[in-house]
Design a protein around this motif. Sequence first.
Motif, PDB file in Angstrom:
ATOM      1  N   TYR A  33       0.835  -1.201   0.000  1.00 27.53           N
ATOM      2  CA  TYR A  33       0.000   0.000   0.000  1.00 27.53           C
ATOM      3  C   TYR A  33       0.869   1.249   0.000  1.00 27.53           C
ATOM      4  CZ  TYR A  33      -3.307  -3.413   1.902  1.00 27.53           C
ATOM      5  OH  TYR A  33      -4.099  -4.515   2.095  1.00 27.53           O
ATOM      6  N   TYR A  35       0.270   5.245   1.265  1.00 26.48           N
ATOM      7  CA  TYR A  35      -0.573   6.238   1.915  1.00 26.48           C
ATOM      8  C   TYR A  35       0.147   7.585   1.892  1.00 26.48           C
ATOM      9  CZ  TYR A  35      -3.624   2.687   4.007  1.00 26.48           C
ATOM     10  OH  TYR A  35      -4.518   1.661   4.208  1.00 26.48           O
ATOM     11  N   LEU A  45      -5.316   6.726   1.380  1.00 28.00           N
ATOM     12  CA  LEU A  45      -4.809   5.662   0.519  1.00 28.00           C
ATOM     13  C   LEU A  45      -4.650   6.145  -0.915  1.00 28.00           C
ATOM     14  CD1 LEU A  45      -4.069   2.633   0.331  1.00 28.00           C
ATOM     15  CD2 LEU A  45      -6.489   2.199  -0.145  1.00 28.00           C
ATOM     16  N   GLN A  50      -2.538  -6.162  -4.512  1.00 28.03           N
ATOM     17  CA  GLN A  50      -2.753  -7.433  -3.812  1.00 28.03           C
ATOM     18  C   GLN A  50      -1.757  -8.501  -4.264  1.00 28.03           C
ATOM     19  OE1 GLN A  50      -6.942  -8.631  -3.682  1.00 28.03           O
ATOM     20  NE2 GLN A  50      -7.467  -6.618  -4.486  1.00 28.03           N
ATOM     21  N   ARG A  94       1.021  -6.058   4.049  1.00 25.09           N
ATOM     22  CA  ARG A  94       0.465  -7.047   4.957  1.00 25.09           C
ATOM     23  C   ARG A  94       0.402  -8.382   4.259  1.00 25.09           C
ATOM     24  NH1 ARG A  94      -5.892  -5.862   6.353  1.00 25.09           N
ATOM     25  NH2 ARG A  94      -6.688  -5.592   4.256  1.00 25.09           N
ATOM     26  N   GLN A  97      -4.043  -9.487   1.375  1.00 24.72           N
ATOM     27  CA  GLN A  97      -5.158  -8.559   1.251  1.00 24.72           C
ATOM     28  C   GLN A  97      -6.457  -9.268   1.567  1.00 24.72           C
ATOM     29  OE1 GLN A  97      -5.916  -5.606   1.147  1.00 24.72           O
ATOM     30  NE2 GLN A  97      -7.213  -4.940  -0.507  1.00 24.72           N
ATOM     31  N   GLY A  98      -7.224  -8.724   2.478  1.00 23.68           N
ATOM     32  CA  GLY A  98      -8.505  -9.304   2.812  1.00 23.68           C
ATOM     33  C   GLY A  98      -8.439 -10.305   3.937  1.00 23.68           C
ATOM     34  N   ALA A 100      -8.394 -11.783   7.510  1.00 29.20           N
ATOM     35  CA  ALA A 100      -9.004 -11.218   8.707  1.00 29.20           C
ATOM     36  C   ALA A 100      -7.987 -10.789   9.734  1.00 29.20           C
ATOM     37  CB  ALA A 100      -9.964 -12.241   9.316  1.00 29.20           C
TER      38      ALA A 100
ATOM     39  N   ASN B  32     -12.947  -5.260  10.741  1.00 33.75           N
ATOM     40  CA  ASN B  32     -11.720  -5.383  11.523  1.00 33.75           C
ATOM     41  C   ASN B  32     -11.394  -3.969  11.987  1.00 33.75           C
ATOM     42  OD1 ASN B  32     -11.507  -8.032  10.606  1.00 33.75           O
ATOM     43  ND2 ASN B  32     -10.142  -7.476   8.949  1.00 33.75           N
ATOM     44  N   PHE B  34      -8.647  -1.344  14.212  1.00 30.50           N
ATOM     45  CA  PHE B  34      -7.255  -1.223  14.626  1.00 30.50           C
ATOM     46  C   PHE B  34      -7.018   0.133  15.292  1.00 30.50           C
ATOM     47  CE2 PHE B  34      -5.753  -4.638  11.750  1.00 30.50           C
ATOM     48  CZ  PHE B  34      -6.794  -4.672  10.826  1.00 30.50           C
ATOM     49  N   PHE B  51     -10.819  -8.411  15.737  1.00 37.25           N
ATOM     50  CA  PHE B  51     -11.387  -9.101  14.583  1.00 37.25           C
ATOM     51  C   PHE B  51     -12.682  -9.805  14.953  1.00 37.25           C
ATOM     52  CE2 PHE B  51      -8.167  -7.996  11.849  1.00 37.25           C
ATOM     53  CZ  PHE B  51      -6.928  -8.225  12.413  1.00 37.25           C
ATOM     54  N   SER B  94     -11.285  -1.844   8.566  1.00 38.64           N
ATOM     55  CA  SER B  94     -11.157  -2.637   7.356  1.00 38.64           C
ATOM     56  C   SER B  94     -12.274  -3.657   7.348  1.00 38.64           C
ATOM     57  CB  SER B  94      -9.807  -3.337   7.338  1.00 38.64           C
ATOM     58  OG  SER B  94      -9.726  -4.290   6.300  1.00 38.64           O
ATOM     59  N   PHE B  96     -13.829  -7.396   5.624  1.00 43.37           N
ATOM     60  CA  PHE B  96     -13.293  -8.700   5.246  1.00 43.37           C
ATOM     61  C   PHE B  96     -13.383  -8.839   3.738  1.00 43.37           C
ATOM     62  CE2 PHE B  96     -12.752 -11.377   9.047  1.00 43.37           C
ATOM     63  CZ  PHE B  96     -13.143 -10.471  10.006  1.00 43.37           C
ATOM     64  N   GLY B  97     -12.706  -9.803   3.200  1.00 41.86           N
ATOM     65  CA  GLY B  97     -12.817 -10.056   1.781  1.00 41.86           C
ATOM     66  C   GLY B  97     -11.651  -9.523   0.995  1.00 41.86           C
ATOM     67  N   THR B  98     -11.510 -10.001  -0.211  1.00 40.32           N
ATOM     68  CA  THR B  98     -10.331  -9.684  -1.015  1.00 40.32           C
ATOM     69  C   THR B  98     -10.287  -8.225  -1.452  1.00 40.32           C
ATOM     70  OG1 THR B  98     -11.503 -10.409  -3.004  1.00 40.32           O
ATOM     71  CG2 THR B  98     -10.147 -12.042  -1.891  1.00 40.32           C
ATOM     72  N   ALA B  99     -11.403  -7.541  -1.412  1.00 33.32           N
ATOM     73  CA  ALA B  99     -11.398  -6.143  -1.850  1.00 33.32           C
ATOM     74  C   ALA B  99     -11.262  -5.169  -0.691  1.00 33.32           C
ATOM     75  CB  ALA B  99     -12.682  -5.840  -2.624  1.00 33.32           C
ATOM     76  N   SER B 100     -11.058  -5.670   0.500  1.00 32.12           N
ATOM     77  CA  SER B 100     -11.035  -4.781   1.655  1.00 32.12           C
ATOM     78  C   SER B 100      -9.786  -3.919   1.657  1.00 32.12           C
ATOM     79  CB  SER B 100     -11.105  -5.593   2.941  1.00 32.12           C
ATOM     80  OG  SER B 100      -9.944  -6.378   3.085  1.00 32.12           O
ATOM     81  N   LYS B 101      -9.913  -2.728   2.178  1.00 32.20           N
ATOM     82  CA  LYS B 101      -8.784  -1.825   2.332  1.00 32.20           C
ATOM     83  C   LYS B 101      -8.885  -1.192   3.705  1.00 32.20           C
ATOM     84  CE  LYS B 101     -11.240   1.992   0.135  1.00 32.20           C
ATOM     85  NZ  LYS B 101     -11.256   2.994  -0.961  1.00 32.20           N
ATOM     86  N   LEU B 102      -7.791  -0.681   4.190  1.00 31.04           N
ATOM     87  CA  LEU B 102      -7.734  -0.092   5.523  1.00 31.04           C
ATOM     88  C   LEU B 102      -7.926   1.414   5.416  1.00 31.04           C
ATOM     89  CD1 LEU B 102      -7.249  -1.220   8.371  1.00 31.04           C
ATOM     90  CD2 LEU B 102      -4.860  -0.591   8.140  1.00 31.04           C
ATOM     91  N   THR B 103      -8.946   1.918   6.087  1.00 33.85           N
ATOM     92  CA  THR B 103      -9.230   3.352   6.096  1.00 33.85           C
ATOM     93  C   THR B 103      -8.925   3.917   7.470  1.00 33.85           C
ATOM     94  OG1 THR B 103     -10.960   3.127   4.426  1.00 33.85           O
ATOM     95  CG2 THR B 103     -11.023   5.094   5.793  1.00 33.85           C
TER      96      THR B 103
END
Lengths: 115, 114
Positions: A33, A35, A45, A50, A94, A97-98, A100, B32, B34, B51, B94, B96-103
């Motif tokens: 990523y 930022y 972001l 990925q 990380r 990606q995705g 948990a 999720n 943080f 989580f 964030s 879950f899932g493959t399209a997730s991103k951390l905001t």
Amino acid sequence: DGGITQSPKYLFRKEGQNVTLSCEQNLNHDAMYWYRQDPGQGLRLIYYSQIVNDFQKGDIAEGYSVSREKKESFPLTVTSAQKNPTAFYLCASRYRQGAATGELFFGEGSRLTVL
Amino acid sequence: AQSVSQHNHHVILSEAASLELGCNYSYGGTVNLFWYVQYPGQHLQLLLKYFSGDPLVKGIKGFEAEFIKSKFSFNLRKPSVQWSDTAEYFCAVSGFGTASKLTFGTGTRLQVTL
């Protein structure tokens, strides 16, 4: 030691010039990523990736470009089209990606100043 | 779109005072959560994360946070702050899932005085 290395730490650029910030990780992480951190605005972001040879725009991608030719490398180019490029740039990665349980690991950042 | 609000922008406390930093998020799904900390001159590091399971999570250096789903909140707490806790604190969300991103939120600057 495993980690994320960003270079250069400080960079000065004249208006109209493109500049590339380096980000290398030896954590074997899949996702990387970029930022941008500005005072009072938190982290926003720019781009993320990925897997190798794939990347997606983040919330503020205009004026930036990236590549992901190798798993460990994710360079960011700040182009002359970016209207306000002076900022602190953070690279992160990380494990997946995705996932948990995937926390982000950050580099020490690159501070770009446009003169 | 997901978002995070941190209402306290700058907090000043004396040593030994109790700390609570607010974090509210907006996300239409399982999250999720943080808290990251950035000490002066250092890189961002993870303080704690949630989580699933027990909504009260404990992190490093005596910090804890409570996930209250009904309030969309994940406030950070510490019973007694130290001067070394002076830093900037960021809440992040964030999915879950493959399209997730951390905001991330906009951050709270904590200044602890002696």
